[in-house]
Design a protein around this motif. Structure first.
Motif, short mmCIF file in Angstrom:
data_model
loop_
_atom_site.label_atom_id
_atom_site.label_comp_id
_atom_site.label_asym_id
_atom_site.label_seq_id
_atom_site.Cartn_x
_atom_site.Cartn_y
_atom_site.Cartn_z
N ASN A 152 0.79 -1.24 0.00
CA ASN A 152 0.00 0.00 0.00
C ASN A 152 0.82 1.29 0.00
O ASN A 152 0.31 2.34 0.36
N ASN A 153 2.08 1.23 -0.42
CA ASN A 153 2.94 2.42 -0.54
C ASN A 153 3.82 2.29 -1.77
O ASN A 153 4.34 1.20 -2.06
N VAL A 154 4.01 3.42 -2.46
CA VAL A 154 5.03 3.50 -3.51
C VAL A 154 5.86 4.75 -3.27
O VAL A 154 5.37 5.74 -2.72
N TYR A 155 7.13 4.69 -3.67
CA TYR A 155 8.07 5.77 -3.50
C TYR A 155 8.76 5.99 -4.84
O TYR A 155 9.28 5.04 -5.42
N VAL A 156 8.76 7.23 -5.33
CA VAL A 156 9.33 7.55 -6.64
C VAL A 156 10.33 8.69 -6.47
O VAL A 156 10.05 9.68 -5.79
N ASN A 157 11.48 8.56 -7.14
CA ASN A 157 12.47 9.62 -7.19
C ASN A 157 12.73 9.95 -8.65
O ASN A 157 13.01 9.06 -9.45
N LYS A 158 12.60 11.23 -8.98
CA LYS A 158 12.95 11.68 -10.32
C LYS A 158 13.64 13.03 -10.18
O LYS A 158 13.09 13.95 -9.57
N SER A 159 14.84 13.11 -10.71
CA SER A 159 15.65 14.33 -10.66
C SER A 159 15.81 14.85 -9.23
O SER A 159 15.77 16.06 -8.99
N GLY A 160 15.94 13.95 -8.27
CA GLY A 160 16.15 14.33 -6.88
C GLY A 160 14.88 14.67 -6.11
O GLY A 160 14.94 14.97 -4.93
N GLN A 161 13.74 14.63 -6.76
CA GLN A 161 12.46 14.94 -6.11
C GLN A 161 11.79 13.62 -5.71
O GLN A 161 11.50 12.79 -6.56
N TRP A 162 11.55 13.43 -4.42
CA TRP A 162 10.92 12.22 -3.91
C TRP A 162 9.43 12.43 -3.71
O TRP A 162 9.00 13.49 -3.26
#
Length: 191
Positions: A152-162
């Protein structure tokens, strides 16, 4: 004789603990039924704002590289109400932004559901704490620069933005896995 907790009680206790940890770490949000959290000092704007908020240099009016790196994205712009409702499988109230968190809650008359979107360093901190607690994660290849999922959780990092997206439903988390991963891809494309 020792009484074993039922799976539903275990899930509810785990969700409560995660919520408390998230609030303690992030210092923002209302996902546990409390009022507004203390100020974290992060810039914020009204829901529906243009999305990218930055701090400007007072002397020149120009955004500095360090201010741009500290820019925060409006979390309610990353996940729309219809997307949150699709994820939860039930109608939800309009998103409520508090600092770097946007929370969509179910109406009191409906089934229990909540979708919380958190943007910024606190999202990474929640991931780190959950790793330290021994939660099981799997990588989501091709999503942003890096992405991980747990129940029930996802974590995304793109260009240093979490960004983290948390779903609260009283069902088997395996039933929500694909929808959460699909939403993580959408959010990564918006970053």
């Amino acid at each position: 004789m020792t009484r074993r907790p039922t799976p539903g009680r275990h899930r509810l206790a785990r969700l409560t603990l995660l919520c408390l940890l998230a609030l303690a770490v992030a210092g923002a949000g209302t996902g546990c039924g409390g009022g507004p959290a203390p100020s974290s000092g992060l810039p914020t704007g009204p829901p529906g704002d243009s999305g990218l908020l930055s701090e400007e240099q007072p002397s020149t009016g120009q955004t500095s590289p360090s201010a741009a790196a500290a820019a925060v994205i409006n979390p309610c712009d990353l996940v729309s109400q219809p997307e949150a409702e699709q994820l939860a499988g039930t109608p939800l109230n309009e998103g409520r932004q508090v600092k770097a968190t946007c929370t969509y809650n179910s109406p009191p008359s409906g089934p229990t559901a909540q979708v919380e979107v958190f943007v910024g360093p606190g999202a990474k901190k929640i991931l780190d704490i959950n790793r330290e607690l021994g939660h099981e994660f799997h990588e989501l290849p091709g999503v942003g620069d890096e992405a991980y999922a747990e129940d029930n959780n996802v974590y995304v990092n793109k260009s240093g933005q979490w960004v983290s997206i948390r779903l609260v439903l009283l069902n088997d988390p395996a039933e929500n896995r694909q929808a959460l991963e699909d939403l993580a891809r959408v959010v990564a494309d918006r970053l």
